[in-house]
Design an enzyme around this catalytic site. Structure first.
Site, PDB file in Angstrom:
ATOM      1  N   ASP A 136      13.016  63.365 -55.421  1.00 22.39           N
ATOM      2  CA  ASP A 136      12.425  64.137 -56.518  1.00 22.39           C
ATOM      3  C   ASP A 136      13.059  65.524 -56.564  1.00 22.39           C
ATOM      4  OD1 ASP A 136      10.712  62.018 -56.935  1.00 22.39           O
ATOM      5  OD2 ASP A 136       9.091  62.885 -55.729  1.00 22.39           O
TER       6      ASP A 136
HETATM    7  N1  URA Z   1       8.797  60.011 -51.850  1.00 18.56           N
HETATM    8  C1  URA Z   1       8.442  60.896 -52.834  1.00 18.56           C
HETATM    9  O1  URA Z   1       7.306  60.922 -53.259  1.00 18.56           O
HETATM   10  N2  URA Z   1       9.403  61.703 -53.302  1.00 18.56           N
HETATM   11  C2  URA Z   1      10.663  61.730 -52.839  1.00 18.56           C
HETATM   12  O2  URA Z   1      11.494  62.525 -53.297  1.00 18.56           O
HETATM   13  C3  URA Z   1      11.013  60.826 -51.824  1.00 18.56           C
HETATM   14  C4  URA Z   1      10.045  59.974 -51.352  1.00 18.56           C
END
Ligand code: URA
Length: 234
Positions: free
Chosen positions: A103
């Site tokens: 993310d």
């Molecule tokens: N899980 C999440 O919620 N976000 C990420 O970026 C990676 C794993």
């Protein structure tokens, strides 16, 4: 291989563009100037420079990036900058892609490669590739919430509960969590399923590889053959 083809294969442009760079004396090979685009070189261990920047021939480009917060893992980012701004143009031209996505607000280890097979293998949820996250939570963790993460939590739109393979509490609001799938927002959704909320998320390890301690935030480097080998064997 001909020099112009070598440069083209390494992402320096079309054959015509590479030929022009060579003819304009912008290229050295193994420390020697070479203005002949058709000169033949073995690519094994080949070092070259383009406009004074040093490179080594790599049949495939596989690299590790210390992803900062505020960058999207997309070439066409919607709301933030793109991680592709953090790598040099020849690597972008070679079509390197992140192995799985993080993310925009997640930091830590992100591998990128132009090796489609390797990417496919390492991003497949079926291969149980471990990813280790350091998770900062809004509310204090409880023994019950950790037990739930290990036993499996039900996520919206998922047919079966999703479980962490390891969950180690570090302090009241910090957890080291290992998961093997790569589901969308997986860690955030898992913590939400326990009534908590992720405030910070940092990936410390991917497929057994630790984020290199000396890799500054926003920097990248090539993987060494020793780092690559175990990934290719996963
Ligand atoms: N899980 C999440 O919620 N976000 C990420 O970026 C990676 C794993």
């Amino acid at each position: 291989m001909q020099l112009e083809r070598i440069l083209q294969s390494q992402g320096f442009g079309s054959r015509k563009e590479c030929r022009a760079m060579i003819r304009h004396h912008l290229v050295t090979v193994n420390g020697e100037a070479c203005a002949n685009p058709f000169a033949e070189f073995s690519t094994t261990g080949l070092h070259f420079s383009v406009a004074d920047e040093a490179w080594q021939f790599q049949a495939h480009a596989t690299l590790v990036l210390h992803k900062p917060a505020g960058y999207e893992c997309s070439r066409q980012p919607q709301h933030h900058r793109s991680i592709f701004e953090l790598i040099p143009t020849p690597l972008r031209n070679r079509g390197v892609q992140p192995i799985g996505r993080l993310d925009a607000d997640t930091t830590g280890i992100l591998l990128l490669t132009d090796n489609g097979q390797l990417n496919h293998r390492l991003s497949s949820g079926k291969r149980n590739i471990p990813k280790v996250y350091r998770v900062g939570t809004r509310h204090p963790l409880t023994p019950e919430s950790i037990a739930n993460l290990l036993a499996g939590v039900q996520l919206h739109d998922e047919p079966a509960p999703v479980r962490a393979v390891a969950a180690e509490q570090i302090d009241s609001t910090t957890l080291r969590l290992t998961v093997t799938e790569g589901k969308y927002h997986q860690v955030k959704r898992m913590l939400a399923a326990t009534g908590n909320r992720v405030e910070t998320l940092h990936r410390e390890q991917f497929a057994g590889m630790l984020l290199p301690a000396n890799l500054a935030v926003g920097s990248w480097r090539w993987l060494s053959p020793d780092e690559l080998k175990p990934l290719e064997q996963q």
